[in-house]
Design a protein around this motif. Structure first.
Motif, PDB file in Angstrom:
ATOM      1  N   ARG A  29      -4.377  68.870 -30.806  1.00  0.00           N
ATOM      2  CA  ARG A  29      -5.661  68.173 -30.790  1.00  0.00           C
ATOM      3  C   ARG A  29      -6.317  68.364 -29.431  1.00  0.00           C
ATOM      4  NH1 ARG A  29      -6.236  64.250 -34.804  1.00  0.00           N
ATOM      5  NH2 ARG A  29      -8.293  63.951 -33.827  1.00  0.00           N
ATOM      6  N   HIS A  30      -7.580  67.838 -29.340  1.00  0.00           N
ATOM      7  CA  HIS A  30      -8.368  67.975 -28.102  1.00  0.00           C
ATOM      8  C   HIS A  30      -7.629  67.230 -26.989  1.00  0.00           C
ATOM      9  CE1 HIS A  30      -9.615  63.855 -28.843  1.00  0.00           C
ATOM     10  NE2 HIS A  30      -9.880  64.229 -30.123  1.00  0.00           N
ATOM     11  N   PRO A  31      -7.946  67.606 -25.807  1.00  0.00           N
ATOM     12  CA  PRO A  31      -7.176  67.051 -24.681  1.00  0.00           C
ATOM     13  C   PRO A  31      -7.499  65.612 -24.360  1.00  0.00           C
ATOM     14  CG  PRO A  31      -8.872  68.545 -23.881  1.00  0.00           C
ATOM     15  CD  PRO A  31      -8.924  68.693 -25.350  1.00  0.00           C
ATOM     16  N   ASP A  32      -8.484  65.000 -25.043  1.00  0.00           N
ATOM     17  CA  ASP A  32      -8.815  63.608 -24.740  1.00  0.00           C
ATOM     18  C   ASP A  32      -7.705  62.724 -25.291  1.00  0.00           C
ATOM     19  OD1 ASP A  32      -9.824  61.174 -24.166  1.00  0.00           O
ATOM     20  OD2 ASP A  32     -11.754  61.469 -25.233  1.00  0.00           O
ATOM     21  N   THR A  33      -6.777  62.371 -24.438  1.00  0.00           N
ATOM     22  CA  THR A  33      -5.593  61.625 -24.870  1.00  0.00           C
ATOM     23  C   THR A  33      -5.950  60.252 -25.345  1.00  0.00           C
ATOM     24  OG1 THR A  33      -4.278  62.837 -23.255  1.00  0.00           O
ATOM     25  CG2 THR A  33      -3.293  60.848 -24.159  1.00  0.00           C
ATOM     26  N   THR A  34      -6.900  59.610 -24.718  1.00  0.00           N
ATOM     27  CA  THR A  34      -7.278  58.237 -25.084  1.00  0.00           C
ATOM     28  C   THR A  34      -7.808  58.202 -26.503  1.00  0.00           C
ATOM     29  OG1 THR A  34      -7.820  57.789 -22.767  1.00  0.00           O
ATOM     30  CG2 THR A  34      -8.690  56.268 -24.436  1.00  0.00           C
ATOM     31  N   GLU A  35      -8.696  59.143 -26.789  1.00  0.00           N
ATOM     32  CA  GLU A  35      -9.260  59.176 -28.152  1.00  0.00           C
ATOM     33  C   GLU A  35      -8.181  59.491 -29.167  1.00  0.00           C
ATOM     34  OE1 GLU A  35     -12.747  61.491 -30.667  1.00  0.00           O
ATOM     35  OE2 GLU A  35     -12.452  61.964 -28.563  1.00  0.00           O
ATOM     36  N   LEU A  36      -7.269  60.415 -28.793  1.00  0.00           N
ATOM     37  CA  LEU A  36      -6.185  60.780 -29.731  1.00  0.00           C
ATOM     38  C   LEU A  36      -5.276  59.573 -29.988  1.00  0.00           C
ATOM     39  CD1 LEU A  36      -4.584  62.839 -31.369  1.00  0.00           C
ATOM     40  CD2 LEU A  36      -3.392  63.481 -29.233  1.00  0.00           C
ATOM     41  N   LYS A  37      -4.954  58.828 -28.970  1.00  0.00           N
ATOM     42  CA  LYS A  37      -4.096  57.662 -29.138  1.00  0.00           C
ATOM     43  C   LYS A  37      -4.752  56.649 -30.047  1.00  0.00           C
ATOM     44  CE  LYS A  37      -1.564  57.850 -24.756  1.00  0.00           C
ATOM     45  NZ  LYS A  37      -1.291  57.154 -23.475  1.00  0.00           N
ATOM     46  N   ARG A  38      -6.105  56.449 -29.849  1.00  0.00           N
ATOM     47  CA  ARG A  38      -6.810  55.474 -30.685  1.00  0.00           C
ATOM     48  C   ARG A  38      -6.801  55.914 -32.132  1.00  0.00           C
ATOM     49  NH1 ARG A  38     -11.213  55.785 -28.257  1.00  0.00           N
ATOM     50  NH2 ARG A  38     -12.295  57.213 -29.693  1.00  0.00           N
ATOM     51  N   ASP A  39      -7.093  57.204 -32.348  1.00  0.00           N
ATOM     52  CA  ASP A  39      -7.115  57.700 -33.731  1.00  0.00           C
ATOM     53  C   ASP A  39      -5.744  57.583 -34.379  1.00  0.00           C
ATOM     54  OD1 ASP A  39      -9.751  58.285 -33.386  1.00  0.00           O
ATOM     55  OD2 ASP A  39      -9.419  60.430 -32.954  1.00  0.00           O
ATOM     56  N   MET A  40      -4.691  57.911 -33.638  1.00  0.00           N
ATOM     57  CA  MET A  40      -3.330  57.842 -34.201  1.00  0.00           C
ATOM     58  C   MET A  40      -2.947  56.401 -34.494  1.00  0.00           C
ATOM     59  SD  MET A  40      -2.270  60.870 -34.626  1.00  0.00           S
ATOM     60  CE  MET A  40      -0.614  60.474 -35.042  1.00  0.00           C
ATOM     61  N   ALA A  41      -3.347  55.471 -33.626  1.00  0.00           N
ATOM     62  CA  ALA A  41      -3.016  54.063 -33.851  1.00  0.00           C
ATOM     63  C   ALA A  41      -3.704  53.549 -35.103  1.00  0.00           C
ATOM     64  CB  ALA A  41      -3.416  53.233 -32.631  1.00  0.00           C
TER      65      ALA A  41
END
Length: 795
Positions: free
Chosen positions: A77-89
């Protein structure tokens, strides 16, 4: 009615069988129920274990798959970890685990990103939530994964047991897990249990239905069979009522079952057996009457009133009553007994049985006073006679004449008492004889050394006579000690008796009469001991008549067998009966007259009869006594007849002669060695003295090697703590078989003194002795060949 319904054996049996079957069925049903219950518990345990294993596998598999998805997203996924964490949560929040579980995500600082408590910080929610967070974190970090804990279901006040599987997301430090509540598993188990219980219920219904069918079938069968069994049993009961008195029979063919036919045949045989038994009983009564008349013990039977109904032949002989005369008399008229010790009337055994109804036997002997005046020592017992109903209808009294047995028992006890006293007496006599030997020997040497007209001769003669009297005392002690073996030879008893009569009646007003019945054979005896025995018997008779009287001595011959009642071995004997006319011996004193030191005289040692009894016993003879108060006493002596026809004769003694020679003396007592040495020097010998057997052996060897051998040896048989004369001579004879040795002893417990040749000695001499005694013994040993020396002749 023979078969009362309330007490019918058949009905009770049928009921008992049915109740047994019902009880057995109930127990079997209960057992099956327990088995089903056990199976249910096992099934529940299995379902719970399988359900838990399934949930654990499901949770682990789904959490692993979720973790794989997160790791895939992290890499693509894109390198924006914060957004990825939110989406995964958000995505995880919408997922479910299995049919009733859920996923949850917790950050490292305790914030819940997904799950029922989304948005809650566990570290700030209280101690319980904080403890839960720390437990989940440890499980995720250590890799254990699985954790059991309690979790709320809506609020934190209501919690339930829960199982979760957690993993740590690499890089993000998320705690990702899935969980399920245990009650969800239990609901599945409960559904399975309900199905299993339904199956068990069907089993029980089927079982009890089958049980009811079986019980009803058995009831119908037993009711049918009980009617036939009742009729058959009624027939048998009627038969038993009549068979006791009538000669009736049953027809076996009338019964249906073979077992009943067999039983009917057996009952017919029973009736035939009863008839034969009655006939045999009648014949047995006849034989019993004959047997009672024939047995050796006395038998008296009485009725319930104690009156005699029968005396057998032995009872007639013992009591002196005839059966025809005694029948009908009370038992006390025929069977009159007194106590043996006190002479008081003894308790009637028949009366005791009639009073108490049980067997009576006496532990002590009683004396039966017979019809003809005799007194018989008896043992008796009495027992009740009972009829078939157990009622006492009389008494049977059994008794036997135990006079001979009593005499033998007394003889045995007397010998045991004498043996214990003899051990002490023999030891005393042995030591005393040693001292006396030195005294008597020294006196005889002194008399030989002094002229016959010397003033000291009279005093020496007095001392010698005193020594001889002391020797007489030790002879009495040795006679009834363990030693005291008589030196027996063929002896003229009449000559010895005349000498004894003259000695015993000297200085007395008592008249002694000797009666001889025919020719009297010589006896096999020690003349000196028999003289002492006769002296004691005659002195006892004289002393029994302090106011005067007469003594009759009757000499005869008798043959003793086992039925004679005399405590002597079977054989031929010469008898000497000494009777006095004194006051007799009291019955209570008779058993003790031969006991050591027992006497009724104010003066006396109580050893006279004891010594006499001991001498008789050691001569294979015996002494019996009979006495009645006020009618005197009779002592009868039994001595064995000699196998030789004529008594031995002894040549007149003369002064000993000596041809000289060297003599070795062995004795542990110095005074005896010195006395013997002086006596032998006076007789013309050259004596050499030693104190021990070892010294004697060494000295004998040295003298023989030096060509100065000893002419003869005088060896003491007893050396305390060393070799005695017998052992010493055995060693010397090993190298010098021709040695001439004389046995010497002050204790007559050895057969060597009686038979010296059998032990290698040429002669034997007993202590004490005089110079003449030892001189004649040496003269015989040195001049007579061994084949001419009698082993039984006294030295």
């Amino acid at each position: 009615m023979i078969l009362d319904p309330k007490r019918s054996f058949v009905r009770i049996t049928v009921m008992a069988v049915m109740l047994t079957m019902i009880a057995f069925t109930v127990i079997l049903g209960g057992y099956i129920l327990l088995l089903d219950r056990h199976a249910l518990e096992q099934e529940t345990t299995r379902l719970r274990e399988e359900g838990l294993a399934t949930q654990r596998d499901l949770l682990k598999r789904e959490v692993t798959r979720l973790l794989d998805t997160i790791e895939f997203a992290q890499g693509h996924r894109h390198p924006d970890t914060t957004e990825l964490k939110r989406d995964m949560a958000l995505w995880i929040q919408e997922l479910t685990s299995g049919t009733a579980g859920y996923f949850f995500v917790i950050t490292e600082d305790g914030s819940v990103l997904a799950g029922p408590d989304r948005g809650l910080n566990l570290l700030a929610a209280g101690d319980t939530a904080e403890e839960l967070f720390l437990s989940l974190k440890r499980a995720a970090e250590t890799g254990d994964g699985f954790i059991e804990y309690e979790m709320h279901r809506g609020d934190w006040e209501r919690r339930a047991a829960k199982l979760s599987y957690v993993r740590m997301v690499p890089g993000w430090r998320w705690i990702v897990g899935a969980g399920t509540f245990f009650d969800e598993i239990e609901r599945e188990i409960s559904a399975k249990q309900a199905q299993f219980r339904s199956m068990i219920t069907m089993h029980l219904i089927a079982f009890f239905t089958i049980m009811l069918i079986i019980v009803l079938s058995l009831h119908i069968a037993f009711v049918f069979l009980s009617k036939g069994a009742s009729r058959t049993l009624a027939t048998f009961l009627s038969f038993f009522d009549r068979a006791a008195t009538e000669n009736i029979r049953l027809e076996p063919d009338r019964f249906y079952f073979q077992e009943m036919r067999t039983l009917a045949a057996a009952m017919n045989r029973m009736v035939e057996g009863r008839i034969r038994s009655e006939q045999q009983t009648h014949a047995e009564h006849e034989r019993l009457a004959v047997t009672l008349k024939s047995i050796g013990d006395g038998v008296i039977t009485t009725d319930i009133d104690g009156r005699i109904t029968l005396l057998n032949a032995a009872a007639e002989q013992i009591t002196g009553w005839r059966d025809a005369e005694a029948v009908g008399l009370p038992i006390s008229a025929v069977f009159l007994i007194v106590q043996e010790q006190t002479r008081r009337p003894a308790e009637d055994p028949v009366g005791k049985v009639l009073l108490h109804g049980h067997v009576e036997s006496t532990d002590v002997s009683s004396i039966l006073l017979t019809r003809d005046g005799r007194e018989v020592v008896i043992e008796n017992s009495a027992a009740p006679i009972r009829n078939e109903e157990g009622e006492m209808i009389g008494v049977v009294l059994v008794f036997r004449d135990s006079t001979l047995k009593k005499n033998l028992e007394e003889q045995t006890r007397r010998m045991q008492r004498l043996e214990s006293l003899g051990l002490l007496a023999g030891g005393i006599a042995h030591d005393f004889n040693n001292y006396l030997a030195g005294t008597l020997g020294s006196i005889s040497v002194a008399r030989m050394l002094l002229p016959d007209d010397h003033k000291a001769q009279e005093m020496l003669q007095l001392a010698e006579r005193s020594s001889h009297r002391a020797q007489h005392l030790t002879t009495q002690l040795l006679t009834f000690s363990k030693g005291g073996h008589p030196v027996r030879r063929t002896t003229d008893l009449l000559a010895t008796l005349r000498e004894s009569v003259g000695f015993s009646s000297a200085g007395s007003s008592i008249k002694v009469t000797v009666l001889v019945d025919g020719d009297i054979a010589p006896v096999w005896a020690d003349e000196g001991q028999i003289l002492q025995l006769l002296n004691n018997l005659l002195l006892n008779a004289v002393q029994a008549m302090p106011s005067g009287g007469a003594v009759t001595v009757r000499v005869g011959q008798a043959t003793v067998d086992r039925s004679a009642g005399v405590p002597c071995p079977p054989g031929d004997y010469v008898t000497v009966a000494v009777s006095d006319t004194g006051k007799g011996i009291a019955p209570e004193h008779l058993p003790h007259i031969f006991d050591p030191y027992f006497t009724t005289k104010t003066s006396g040692t109580g050893l006279g009869l004891t010594v006499a009894h001991s001498i008789a016993t050691r001569h294979d003879g015996c002494i019996t006594v009979s006495s009645q108060s006020g009618h005197g006493s009779t002592f009868t002596l039994y001595l064995p007849v000699s196998p030789e026809k004529r008594p031995s004769t002894t040549a007149a003694e003369s002064k000993p002669h000596s041809n000289g020679g060297r003599i070795l003396i062995m004795d542990d007592e110095e005074v005896i060695r010195e006395m013997l040495a002086s006596a032998l020097r006076f007789l013309g010998y050259d004596p050499v003295t030693v104190a021990t057997g070892d010294e004697a052996i060494v000295r004998h060897r040295e003298e023989k090697q030096g060509r100065t051998p000893f002419t003869a040896l005088i060896l003491d048989l007893t050396i305390p703590g060393g070799k005695g004369g017998e052992e010493t001579l055995r060693t010397i004879r090993a190298t010098d078989p021709a040695v001439r040795a004389i046995a010497m002893s002050g204790y007559a417990d050895s057969p060597i003194l009686d038979r010296p040749l059998e032990y290698g000695f040429r002669a034997a001499i007993a202590k004490p002795f005089t110079v003449d005694d030892i001189g004649r013994t040496l003269e015989k040993v040195l001049t007579v060949s061994p084949s001419d020396t009698s082993s039984n002749a006294p030295a």
